[in-house]
Design a protein around this motif. Structure first.
Motif, PDB file in Angstrom:
ATOM      1  N   LYS A  78       4.705 -12.460   6.680  1.00 19.13           N
ATOM      2  CA  LYS A  78       3.331 -11.534   6.669  1.00 19.13           C
ATOM      3  C   LYS A  78       3.491 -10.766   5.283  1.00 19.13           C
ATOM      4  N   GLY A  79       4.866  -9.998   4.895  1.00 19.78           N
ATOM      5  CA  GLY A  79       4.743  -9.040   3.970  1.00 19.78           C
ATOM      6  C   GLY A  79       4.545  -9.771   2.662  1.00 19.78           C
ATOM      7  N   MET A  80       4.817 -10.823   2.717  1.00 19.44           N
ATOM      8  CA  MET A  80       4.237 -12.103   1.240  1.00 19.44           C
ATOM      9  C   MET A  80       2.839 -12.056   1.500  1.00 19.44           C
ATOM     10  N   GLU A  81       1.743 -11.731   2.819  1.00 16.43           N
ATOM     11  CA  GLU A  81       0.511 -12.079   2.420  1.00 16.43           C
ATOM     12  C   GLU A  81      -0.088 -10.892   2.763  1.00 16.43           C
ATOM     13  N   GLN A  82       0.269  -9.852   2.756  1.00 17.00           N
ATOM     14  CA  GLN A  82       0.120  -9.304   2.410  1.00 17.00           C
ATOM     15  C   GLN A  82      -0.273  -8.409   0.803  1.00 17.00           C
ATOM     16  N   LEU A  83       1.470  -9.202   0.600  1.00 17.94           N
ATOM     17  CA  LEU A  83       1.768  -8.123  -1.017  1.00 17.94           C
ATOM     18  C   LEU A  83       0.528  -8.834  -1.855  1.00 17.94           C
ATOM     19  N   LYS A  84       0.445 -10.174  -1.601  1.00 21.45           N
ATOM     20  CA  LYS A  84      -0.452 -10.953  -2.549  1.00 21.45           C
ATOM     21  C   LYS A  84      -2.361 -10.541  -1.864  1.00 21.45           C
ATOM     22  N   ASP A  85      -2.407 -10.032  -1.181  1.00 26.56           N
ATOM     23  CA  ASP A  85      -3.925  -9.451  -0.965  1.00 26.56           C
ATOM     24  C   ASP A  85      -4.650  -7.726  -2.015  1.00 26.56           C
ATOM     25  N   TRP A  86      -2.991  -7.092  -1.175  1.00 28.74           N
ATOM     26  CA  TRP A  86      -3.069  -5.944  -2.505  1.00 28.74           C
ATOM     27  C   TRP A  86      -2.759  -7.195  -3.660  1.00 28.74           C
ATOM     28  N   LEU A  87      -2.015  -7.319  -4.429  1.00 24.94           N
ATOM     29  CA  LEU A  87      -2.106  -7.674  -5.530  1.00 24.94           C
ATOM     30  C   LEU A  87      -3.895  -8.060  -6.150  1.00 24.94           C
ATOM     31  N   ASN A  88      -4.497  -9.370  -5.188  1.00 27.51           N
ATOM     32  CA  ASN A  88      -5.499  -9.229  -5.038  1.00 27.51           C
ATOM     33  C   ASN A  88      -7.003  -8.368  -5.517  1.00 27.51           C
ATOM     34  N   GLU A  89      -7.107  -7.114  -5.287  1.00 29.37           N
ATOM     35  CA  GLU A  89      -7.520  -6.223  -5.267  1.00 29.37           C
ATOM     36  C   GLU A  89      -7.796  -5.900  -6.578  1.00 29.37           C
ATOM     37  N   PRO A  90      -9.127  -5.309  -6.709  1.00 28.46           N
ATOM     38  CA  PRO A  90      -9.588  -4.861  -8.655  1.00 28.46           C
ATOM     39  C   PRO A  90      -8.368  -3.504  -8.205  1.00 28.46           C
ATOM     40  N   SER A  91      -7.765  -3.297  -9.159  1.00 26.87           N
ATOM     41  CA  SER A  91      -7.174  -1.868  -9.563  1.00 26.87           C
ATOM     42  C   SER A  91      -8.491  -0.981 -10.849  1.00 26.87           C
ATOM     43  N   ASP A  92      -8.491   0.027 -10.739  1.00 26.39           N
ATOM     44  CA  ASP A  92      -8.995   0.458 -11.607  1.00 26.39           C
ATOM     45  C   ASP A  92      -8.322   1.066 -12.278  1.00 26.39           C
ATOM     46  N   PRO A  93      -8.256   1.597 -13.944  1.00 17.70           N
ATOM     47  CA  PRO A  93      -7.267   2.241 -14.581  1.00 17.70           C
ATOM     48  C   PRO A  93      -7.080   3.635 -14.485  1.00 17.70           C
ATOM     49  N   THR A  94      -5.871   3.564 -14.238  1.00 21.99           N
ATOM     50  CA  THR A  94      -5.258   4.888 -14.389  1.00 21.99           C
ATOM     51  C   THR A  94      -6.221   6.217 -14.982  1.00 21.99           C
ATOM     52  N   PRO A  95      -6.755   7.228 -14.456  1.00 25.14           N
ATOM     53  CA  PRO A  95      -6.797   8.473 -15.143  1.00 25.14           C
ATOM     54  C   PRO A  95      -5.522   8.877 -16.035  1.00 25.14           C
ATOM     55  N   TYR A  96      -6.140   9.735 -16.708  1.00 20.39           N
ATOM     56  CA  TYR A  96      -5.484   9.540 -18.629  1.00 20.39           C
ATOM     57  C   TYR A  96      -4.921  10.545 -18.512  1.00 20.39           C
ATOM     58  N   ARG A  97      -3.812  11.345 -18.007  1.00 18.35           N
ATOM     59  CA  ARG A  97      -3.953  13.012 -17.899  1.00 18.35           C
ATOM     60  C   ARG A  97      -2.887  13.343 -18.880  1.00 18.35           C
ATOM     61  N   GLU A  98      -2.840  13.173 -20.163  1.00 22.33           N
ATOM     62  CA  GLU A  98      -1.818  13.501 -20.774  1.00 22.33           C
ATOM     63  C   GLU A  98      -2.099  15.034 -21.819  1.00 22.33           C
TER      64      GLU A  98
ATOM     65  N   SER B 105       3.439  -7.566 -12.925  1.00 19.56           N
ATOM     66  CA  SER B 105       4.817  -7.406 -13.213  1.00 19.56           C
ATOM     67  C   SER B 105       5.466  -8.290 -11.955  1.00 19.56           C
ATOM     68  N   LEU B 106       4.268  -8.612 -10.993  1.00 14.49           N
ATOM     69  CA  LEU B 106       4.324  -9.986 -10.075  1.00 14.49           C
ATOM     70  C   LEU B 106       3.613 -10.743 -10.701  1.00 14.49           C
ATOM     71  N   GLY B 107       3.333 -11.197 -11.163  1.00 15.50           N
ATOM     72  CA  GLY B 107       2.587 -12.498 -11.671  1.00 15.50           C
ATOM     73  C   GLY B 107       3.308 -13.816 -10.698  1.00 15.50           C
ATOM     74  N   GLN B 108       4.189 -13.613 -11.057  1.00 21.51           N
ATOM     75  CA  GLN B 108       4.653 -15.379 -10.287  1.00 21.51           C
ATOM     76  C   GLN B 108       4.065 -15.255  -8.338  1.00 21.51           C
ATOM     77  N   HIS B 109       3.716 -14.706  -7.625  1.00 20.85           N
ATOM     78  CA  HIS B 109       2.979 -14.432  -6.623  1.00 20.85           C
ATOM     79  C   HIS B 109       1.643 -15.287  -6.875  1.00 20.85           C
ATOM     80  N   LEU B 110       0.851 -14.958  -8.004  1.00 24.18           N
ATOM     81  CA  LEU B 110      -0.532 -14.842  -7.667  1.00 24.18           C
ATOM     82  C   LEU B 110      -0.359 -16.636  -9.298  1.00 24.18           C
ATOM     83  N   SER B 111      -1.895 -17.136  -8.840  1.00 25.01           N
ATOM     84  CA  SER B 111      -2.390 -18.428  -9.496  1.00 25.01           C
ATOM     85  C   SER B 111      -2.863 -17.793 -11.130  1.00 25.01           C
ATOM     86  N   LYS B 112      -2.421 -18.915 -12.010  1.00 26.31           N
ATOM     87  CA  LYS B 112      -3.332 -18.278 -13.267  1.00 26.31           C
ATOM     88  C   LYS B 112      -4.641 -17.553 -12.890  1.00 26.31           C
ATOM     89  N   LYS B 113      -5.399 -18.401 -11.825  1.00 25.23           N
ATOM     90  CA  LYS B 113      -7.223 -17.950 -11.981  1.00 25.23           C
ATOM     91  C   LYS B 113      -7.705 -16.776 -11.548  1.00 25.23           C
TER      92      LYS B 113
END
Lengths: 179, 179
Positions: A78-98, B105-113
DNA sequence: GATCGCATGTAAGTGGTTACATGATTTA
DNA sequence: TAAATCATGTAACCACTTACATGCGATC
């Protein structure tokens, strides 16, 4: 499905690579991931409990001969599935607060000498980081033989290296012609 | 001397350039400084009150004909001194918490696509940011004539531009040879 | 037997966001 | 006159850090 914070996904992600104790996770963040991600004990341990409650990981006490009390967490299906779901969600570039850029944007209040000092200091810290970064890359190249995350870690640290180099080059350029 | 947060110094810094209302500060963060710094109303208004309590700024209600209720803040001599002290303190480079790198960094869990999709999406967002960034630079170049912060803002946005370009180049390179 | 590193944990506080409330003025 | 925008503000919540507590095993 339970909502998890980014920090919780990072912990889950580390456990997905191999079973780990909270202390191991803390060590990784302290030694290798320092400039990328870090979490305090006051975050890690409650996160581990939450992950277990949600059956995303299981825990066993380490019983190897004469060892200290160590609680090892292993990811579940179950953990692996939820992790993969998260990995596949699009991520925004992080705001750059230098911080140094905030200061530079108020450069009108400073003398040229003061600005130079600020930028020199910034540049030195970047160079220090780049040096440590290269050590980490060397470490991954030699010590991660056959580990499946090796090529991905190298890609990650390649971006970090390029960015540090870009910042250092920017420092050098503008130190030569400050307004 | 009162301890201020970074956010409070940013507000104070904006007021140091010219007298402003809370709303103006919010607008600047929304329009120009979006990728560099942003604060919510729930931060800005309490910060303004705190700055005034500490006599770092003064406030007057705007009385110009038929205007809405607007509270304009002006920096004091004490405020200016404290701001300059902060500017002269050394600043550490900000930790770099880029979500996409955590995922890679967790790319091993994902397909190339799947990896390709994540990186394409990231690249598109970066390109969008770069476009907006260039608009802002053009805006500063044409609209900030004679403003004393102009050359400094251009230096700041130059770093941001270079970094975006570096990230985009990194995306292109690794998209061509993913593991 | 002191002290260092391993290992787990928590109380208290800070810094920040989301989402909403309020009301005035301008514009469609 | 409805909707958009200007303008100020707050309650409730969340994420995170600092600093400390605890105790065990290894090392000096």
């Amino acid at each position: 499905m339970t909502e998890l914070t980014k920090s919780a996904y990072v912990v889950l992600g580390l456990i997905s690579k191999r079973p780990q104790a909270g202390y191991d996770i803390k060590q990784i963040m302290r030694k290798i991931a320092r400039y990328i991600w870090s979490e305090s004990n006051a975050q890690i341990y409650p996160i581990l409990k939450k992950l277990e409650q949600n059956k995303l990981v299981t825990s066993q006490l380490d019983k190897t001969s004469g060892a200290r009390r160590r609680c090892i967490y292993t990811i579940t299906k179950k953990g692996m599935e939820q992790l993969k779901d998260w990995l596949n969600e699009p991520s925004d570039p992080t705001p750059y607060r230098e911080e140094v850029l905030l200061k530079l944007s108020l450069g009108q209040h400073l003398s040229k000498k003061q600005l130079q000092k600020i930028l020199e200091n910034y540049k030195e810290k970047l160079e220090e980081q780049l040096k440590e970064e290269k050590e980490i890359i060397k470490h991954i190249e030699t010590e991660h033989e056959k580990r499946p995350d090796k090529p991905y870690l190298l890609l990650v640290y390649n971006q970090i290296e390029k960015i540090l180099e870009t910042k250092i080059a920017w420092c050098k350029k503008i130190l030569n012609h400050l307004p």
